[in-house]
Design an enzyme around this catalytic site. Sequence first.
Site, PDB file in Angstrom:
ATOM      1  N   GLY A 192      -4.379  -8.574  10.116  1.00 36.45           N
ATOM      2  CA  GLY A 192      -3.004  -8.982  10.430  1.00 36.45           C
ATOM      3  C   GLY A 192      -2.876  -9.205  11.922  1.00 36.45           C
ATOM      4  O   GLY A 192      -3.437 -10.148  12.478  1.00 36.45           O
ATOM      5  N   ASP A 224       1.139  -0.206   9.329  1.00 39.44           N
ATOM      6  CA  ASP A 224       1.517   0.953  10.150  1.00 39.44           C
ATOM      7  C   ASP A 224       3.036   1.177  10.123  1.00 39.44           C
ATOM      8  O   ASP A 224       3.513   2.295   9.862  1.00 39.44           O
ATOM      9  CB  ASP A 224       1.027   0.661  11.580  1.00 39.44           C
ATOM     10  CG  ASP A 224       0.923   1.894  12.435  1.00 39.44           C
ATOM     11  OD1 ASP A 224       1.015   3.002  11.897  1.00 39.44           O
ATOM     12  OD2 ASP A 224       0.739   1.734  13.667  1.00 39.44           O
ATOM     13  N   ILE A 230       0.815  -1.218   0.000  1.00 41.91           N
ATOM     14  CA  ILE A 230       0.000   0.000   0.000  1.00 41.91           C
ATOM     15  C   ILE A 230       0.851   1.273   0.000  1.00 41.91           C
ATOM     16  O   ILE A 230       0.419   2.311  -0.509  1.00 41.91           O
ATOM     17  CB  ILE A 230      -1.014  -0.001   1.174  1.00 41.91           C
ATOM     18  CG1 ILE A 230      -2.127   1.029   0.916  1.00 41.91           C
ATOM     19  CG2 ILE A 230      -0.330   0.210   2.511  1.00 41.91           C
ATOM     20  CD1 ILE A 230      -3.344   0.849   1.785  1.00 41.91           C
ATOM     21  N   SER A 246      -7.516  -4.852  10.142  1.00 46.08           N
ATOM     22  CA  SER A 246      -7.694  -5.830  11.233  1.00 46.08           C
ATOM     23  C   SER A 246      -7.315  -7.276  10.889  1.00 46.08           C
ATOM     24  O   SER A 246      -7.425  -8.147  11.754  1.00 46.08           O
ATOM     25  CB  SER A 246      -9.136  -5.835  11.777  1.00 46.08           C
ATOM     26  OG  SER A 246      -9.373  -4.688  12.566  1.00 46.08           O
ATOM     27  N   ASN A 261      -3.427   1.824  15.641  1.00 47.87           N
ATOM     28  CA  ASN A 261      -3.943   1.389  16.950  1.00 47.87           C
ATOM     29  C   ASN A 261      -4.457   2.620  17.705  1.00 47.87           C
ATOM     30  O   ASN A 261      -4.186   3.762  17.321  1.00 47.87           O
ATOM     31  CB  ASN A 261      -2.866   0.646  17.752  1.00 47.87           C
ATOM     32  CG  ASN A 261      -1.585   1.448  17.864  1.00 47.87           C
ATOM     33  OD1 ASN A 261      -1.567   2.545  18.421  1.00 47.87           O
ATOM     34  ND2 ASN A 261      -0.502   0.934  17.304  1.00 47.87           N
ATOM     35  N   TYR A 266      -4.334  -7.927  14.306  1.00 44.70           N
ATOM     36  CA  TYR A 266      -5.600  -7.914  15.041  1.00 44.70           C
ATOM     37  C   TYR A 266      -6.467  -9.158  14.803  1.00 44.70           C
ATOM     38  O   TYR A 266      -7.536  -9.295  15.399  1.00 44.70           O
ATOM     39  CB  TYR A 266      -6.382  -6.628  14.753  1.00 44.70           C
ATOM     40  CG  TYR A 266      -5.853  -5.420  15.512  1.00 44.70           C
ATOM     41  CD1 TYR A 266      -4.775  -5.533  16.393  1.00 44.70           C
ATOM     42  CD2 TYR A 266      -6.431  -4.160  15.373  1.00 44.70           C
ATOM     43  CE1 TYR A 266      -4.284  -4.434  17.089  1.00 44.70           C
ATOM     44  CE2 TYR A 266      -5.950  -3.051  16.083  1.00 44.70           C
ATOM     45  CZ  TYR A 266      -4.878  -3.202  16.931  1.00 44.70           C
ATOM     46  OH  TYR A 266      -4.405  -2.111  17.624  1.00 44.70           O
TER      47      TYR A 266
HETATM   48  N1  AR6 Z   1       0.621  -3.172   2.172  1.00 47.00           N
HETATM   49  C1  AR6 Z   1      -0.635  -3.705   2.184  1.00 47.00           C
HETATM   50  N2  AR6 Z   1      -1.048  -4.609   3.112  1.00 47.00           N
HETATM   51  C2  AR6 Z   1      -0.142  -4.976   4.049  1.00 47.00           C
HETATM   52  C3  AR6 Z   1       1.169  -4.458   4.114  1.00 47.00           C
HETATM   53  C4  AR6 Z   1       1.541  -3.508   3.108  1.00 47.00           C
HETATM   54  N3  AR6 Z   1       2.757  -2.943   3.082  1.00 47.00           N
HETATM   55  N4  AR6 Z   1       1.816  -5.025   5.173  1.00 47.00           N
HETATM   56  C5  AR6 Z   1       0.938  -5.863   5.761  1.00 47.00           C
HETATM   57  N5  AR6 Z   1      -0.237  -5.854   5.078  1.00 47.00           N
HETATM   58  P1  AR6 Z   1      -1.807  -5.171  10.073  1.00 47.00           P
HETATM   59  P2  AR6 Z   1      -4.187  -4.846  11.804  1.00 47.00           P
HETATM   60  C6  AR6 Z   1      -1.511  -6.590   5.353  1.00 47.00           C
HETATM   61  O1  AR6 Z   1      -1.171  -6.067  11.080  1.00 47.00           O
HETATM   62  O2  AR6 Z   1      -4.476  -6.300  11.727  1.00 47.00           O
HETATM   63  C7  AR6 Z   1       0.063  -2.702  13.842  1.00 47.00           C
HETATM   64  O3  AR6 Z   1       1.105  -3.059  14.691  1.00 47.00           O
HETATM   65  C8  AR6 Z   1      -1.437  -7.755   6.306  1.00 47.00           C
HETATM   66  O4  AR6 Z   1      -1.085  -8.940   5.587  1.00 47.00           O
HETATM   67  O5  AR6 Z   1      -0.988  -4.126   9.420  1.00 47.00           O
HETATM   68  O6  AR6 Z   1      -5.316  -3.874  11.620  1.00 47.00           O
HETATM   69  C9  AR6 Z   1      -0.664  -1.452  14.269  1.00 47.00           C
HETATM   70  O7  AR6 Z   1       0.177  -0.555  14.951  1.00 47.00           O
HETATM   71  C10 AR6 Z   1      -2.870  -7.810   6.827  1.00 47.00           C
HETATM   72  O8  AR6 Z   1      -3.677  -8.590   5.944  1.00 47.00           O
HETATM   73  O9  AR6 Z   1      -3.072  -4.370  10.731  1.00 47.00           O
HETATM   74  C11 AR6 Z   1      -1.734  -1.975  15.175  1.00 47.00           C
HETATM   75  O10 AR6 Z   1      -1.266  -2.105  16.509  1.00 47.00           O
HETATM   76  C12 AR6 Z   1      -3.365  -6.365   6.758  1.00 47.00           C
HETATM   77  O11 AR6 Z   1      -2.381  -5.669   5.980  1.00 47.00           O
HETATM   78  C13 AR6 Z   1      -2.059  -3.329  14.604  1.00 47.00           C
HETATM   79  O12 AR6 Z   1      -0.914  -3.741  13.879  1.00 47.00           O
HETATM   80  C14 AR6 Z   1      -3.525  -5.698   8.113  1.00 47.00           C
HETATM   81  O13 AR6 Z   1      -2.489  -6.112   8.976  1.00 47.00           O
HETATM   82  C15 AR6 Z   1      -3.201  -3.281  13.633  1.00 47.00           C
HETATM   83  O14 AR6 Z   1      -3.502  -4.581  13.205  1.00 47.00           O
END
Ligand code: AR6
Length: 180
Positions: free
Chosen positions: A126, A40, A17, A124, A30, A128
């Site tokens: 990943g 993030d 992204i 959410s 978060n 979460y």
């Molecule tokens: N581009 C697109 N999607 C991605 C990328 C990227 N570069 N990297 C990971 N994903 P997450 P959450 C996908 O964990 O579950 C953080 O520590 C990944 O495979 O980023 O909402 C924050 O600070 C997954 O399918 O977000 C919060 O504390 C999706 O993005 C917490 O994680 C979301 O994964 C939020 O958790």
Amino acid sequence: MKVYIDGCEVELVQGDITEQETEAIVNAANEELIPGGGVDGAIHRKGGPSILEEIRSKYKRCPTGEAVITKGGNLKAKYVIHTVGPIYKDGKSGEPELLKKAYQSALKLALDYGLNSVAFPALSTGAYGYPIKEAAEIALKTVCDFLKKHKAPQKIVFVLWKEEHFQIFAETLKSLISSK
Ligand code: AR6
């Protein structure tokens, strides 16, 4: 994959992204707005320190389901919309409503700022722990309903990091469109 909802484009792509050239990209943040891992971490690394500086100067925290906006720093996107999805427990603790609200809050900010194009990750799903199939249904339905109602933003891109997630989003979008 690309479909049109009342003249607005919804596209699914597999990738990173932080490389998107939409006007805004959405961060999976978060409540404390403290840079973490996943999306993030990637956004703050590539966007540079100005994003966190702007967060600290304007916002204290962001409750689950709500969103805040900053500029995009060194990213290609002009803005980052930081939205907080729910931590998945058992699916019966308000998670579906909160996930829907997280998408709606981000879309509402995009509307307020007059943004034409916004890229979302699968919020959410990943750290979460939200099951991908359920999350895809909520994400796509919420975005499509919003576009039908507001006829904006002009373009929404879902950027799925994993091939499996891309496939599930594609199947879900197809059945959502054909059930119309
Ligand atoms: N581009 C697109 N999607 C991605 C990328 C990227 N570069 N990297 C990971 N994903 P997450 P959450 C996908 O964990 O579950 C953080 O520590 C990944 O495979 O980023 O909402 C924050 O600070 C997954 O399918 O977000 C919060 O504390 C999706 O993005 C917490 O994680 C979301 O994964 C939020 O958790």
